[in-house]
Design an enzyme around this catalytic site. Structure first.
Site, PDB file in Angstrom:
ATOM      1  N   GLY A  17       0.788  -1.237   0.000  1.00 57.98           N
ATOM      2  CA  GLY A  17       0.000   0.000   0.000  1.00 57.98           C
ATOM      3  C   GLY A  17       0.815   1.280   0.000  1.00 57.98           C
ATOM      4  O   GLY A  17       0.320   2.331   0.402  1.00 57.98           O
ATOM      5  N   LEU A  59      -9.149  -8.068 -13.479  1.00 62.24           N
ATOM      6  CA  LEU A  59     -10.574  -7.710 -13.391  1.00 62.24           C
ATOM      7  C   LEU A  59     -11.353  -8.332 -14.542  1.00 62.24           C
ATOM      8  O   LEU A  59     -10.872  -8.347 -15.690  1.00 62.24           O
ATOM      9  CB  LEU A  59     -10.742  -6.189 -13.440  1.00 62.24           C
ATOM     10  CG  LEU A  59     -10.317  -5.411 -12.200  1.00 62.24           C
ATOM     11  CD1 LEU A  59     -10.348  -3.902 -12.495  1.00 62.24           C
ATOM     12  CD2 LEU A  59     -11.197  -5.740 -11.009  1.00 62.24           C
ATOM     13  N   HIS A 118       1.729   0.609 -13.244  1.00 67.58           N
ATOM     14  CA  HIS A 118       2.527  -0.577 -13.590  1.00 67.58           C
ATOM     15  C   HIS A 118       4.013  -0.204 -13.518  1.00 67.58           C
ATOM     16  O   HIS A 118       4.415   0.842 -14.033  1.00 67.58           O
ATOM     17  CB  HIS A 118       2.157  -1.069 -14.990  1.00 67.58           C
ATOM     18  CG  HIS A 118       2.867  -2.327 -15.355  1.00 67.58           C
ATOM     19  ND1 HIS A 118       2.490  -3.559 -14.867  1.00 67.58           N
ATOM     20  CD2 HIS A 118       3.963  -2.544 -16.122  1.00 67.58           C
ATOM     21  CE1 HIS A 118       3.329  -4.480 -15.324  1.00 67.58           C
ATOM     22  NE2 HIS A 118       4.221  -3.891 -16.093  1.00 67.58           N
ATOM     23  N   THR A 136      -8.123  -1.650 -19.674  1.00 65.54           N
ATOM     24  CA  THR A 136      -9.030  -2.226 -20.666  1.00 65.54           C
ATOM     25  C   THR A 136      -9.018  -3.740 -20.470  1.00 65.54           C
ATOM     26  O   THR A 136      -8.337  -4.238 -19.575  1.00 65.54           O
ATOM     27  CB  THR A 136      -8.557  -1.898 -22.102  1.00 65.54           C
ATOM     28  OG1 THR A 136      -7.267  -2.493 -22.291  1.00 65.54           O
ATOM     29  CG2 THR A 136      -8.480  -0.404 -22.348  1.00 65.54           C
ATOM     30  N   GLU A 187       6.766   6.165  -8.707  1.00 65.92           N
ATOM     31  CA  GLU A 187       5.319   5.887  -8.688  1.00 65.92           C
ATOM     32  C   GLU A 187       4.599   6.803  -7.705  1.00 65.92           C
ATOM     33  O   GLU A 187       3.493   7.276  -7.988  1.00 65.92           O
ATOM     34  CB  GLU A 187       5.068   4.429  -8.261  1.00 65.92           C
ATOM     35  CG  GLU A 187       5.477   3.415  -9.289  1.00 65.92           C
ATOM     36  CD  GLU A 187       5.126   1.977  -8.869  1.00 65.92           C
ATOM     37  OE1 GLU A 187       5.022   1.133  -9.760  1.00 65.92           O
ATOM     38  OE2 GLU A 187       4.963   1.702  -7.669  1.00 65.92           O
TER      39      GLU A 187
HETATM   40  C1  GAR Z   1       3.697  -1.208  -7.323  1.00 69.12           C
HETATM   41  O1  GAR Z   1       5.062  -1.135  -7.611  1.00 69.12           O
HETATM   42  C2  GAR Z   1       2.896  -1.365  -8.598  1.00 69.12           C
HETATM   43  O2  GAR Z   1       3.467  -0.750  -9.696  1.00 69.12           O
HETATM   44  C3  GAR Z   1       2.892  -2.864  -8.767  1.00 69.12           C
HETATM   45  O3  GAR Z   1       2.748  -3.373  -7.466  1.00 69.12           O
HETATM   46  C4  GAR Z   1       3.387  -2.502  -6.547  1.00 69.12           C
HETATM   47  C5  GAR Z   1       2.455  -2.267  -5.392  1.00 69.12           C
HETATM   48  O4  GAR Z   1       3.119  -1.621  -4.359  1.00 69.12           O
HETATM   49  N1  GAR Z   1       1.813  -3.275  -9.623  1.00 69.12           N
HETATM   50  C6  GAR Z   1       1.911  -4.285 -10.473  1.00 69.12           C
HETATM   51  O5  GAR Z   1       2.906  -4.961 -10.604  1.00 69.12           O
HETATM   52  C7  GAR Z   1       0.654  -4.527 -11.280  1.00 69.12           C
HETATM   53  N2  GAR Z   1       0.916  -5.447 -12.337  1.00 69.12           N
HETATM   54  P1  GAR Z   1       2.321  -0.930  -3.184  1.00 69.12           P
HETATM   55  O6  GAR Z   1       1.321  -1.944  -2.621  1.00 69.12           O
HETATM   56  O7  GAR Z   1       3.380  -0.586  -2.173  1.00 69.12           O
HETATM   57  O8  GAR Z   1       1.617   0.288  -3.723  1.00 69.12           O
END
Ligand code: GAR
Length: 196
Positions: free
Chosen positions: A11, A95, A111, A143, A176
């Site tokens: 999270g 989803l 991502h 999508t 991110e």
């Molecule tokens: C993030 O780095 C996000 O980009 C990745 O999971 C992590 C979640 O971290 N998502 C994916 O790989 C989706 N395919 P968080 O729970 O600390 O936000």
């Protein structure tokens, strides 16, 4: 603009969104709830610590897919919050197509690669093992095709000789945490213009 966040992990992105929200950075966005398919996910504790409703949605932990029964429950719970925007922040389930259609144009995902490279799982490691010199993160529309919707924003991250998988992961996640709140702020601004 009502916003619901879905996640399965620690999270840190949800936390970055909530911090930005606390600092009035997200315009008129209301973070209505954080939902997780994992009962013990840290993301639910993050929600709690910000006083946001945190809900676990029971889903089969052995499948990447969501059954039609689970999808119905997810839809009903999400609908309680009348979302204008659904943010996938580390949500590791795929989803169902009918769910995506019900919220067409309203679901975004973060991502950890520069899409369209390295779609799917373990993107950071696969890019690193491949020897990429520039990687990053992408926010895109969701999508029915995985990690394939229109790109909304990207942030690049350089991979240096001295970097390890861990340090690249840290750099991508730091990127991110800026990119995702910035995109939400922009969508909220556009939403306000439309509804004025
Ligand atoms: C993030 O780095 C996000 O980009 C990745 O999971 C992590 C979640 O971290 N998502 C994916 O790989 C989706 N395919 P968080 O729970 O600390 O936000």
């Amino acid at each position: 603009m009502n916003c619901v966040i879905l996640g399965s992990g620690k999270g840190s992105n949800a936390e970055a969104i909530l911090k930005a929200w606390n600092q009035q950075f997200l315009g008129n966005t209301k973070i209505k709830a954080i939902l997780s398919d994992k009962p013990d996910a840290q993301i639910l504790k993050v929600a709690d610590s910000f006083g946001i409703p945190a809900r676990h949605i029971n889903m089969d932990q052995d499948s990447a897919y969501i059954s039609s029964e689970e999808s119905k429950t997810l839809f009903e719970i999400i609908n309680e919050y009348s979302p204008n925007l659904i943010v996938l922040a580390g949500f590791m389930k795929i989803l169902p197509v009918n769910f995506i259609y019900k919220f067409k144009g309203q679901i975004i995902n973060i991502h950890p690669s520069l899409l369209p490279s390295f779609k799917g799982l373990n993107a950071i490691k696969r890019a690193f093992d491949h020897g990429v010199k520039i990687t990053g993160c992408t926010v895109h529309m969701v999508t029915e095709k995985i990690d394939d919707g229109k790109i909304i924003a990207q942030a690049p991250v350089r991979v240096m000789e001295t970097d390890s998988l861990e340090s690249v992961t840290q750099k991508i996640q730091a990127a991110e945490h800026v990119l995702l709140p910035t995109v939400i702020a922009k969508i909220s601004q556009e939403y306000s213009h439309h509804t004025e």
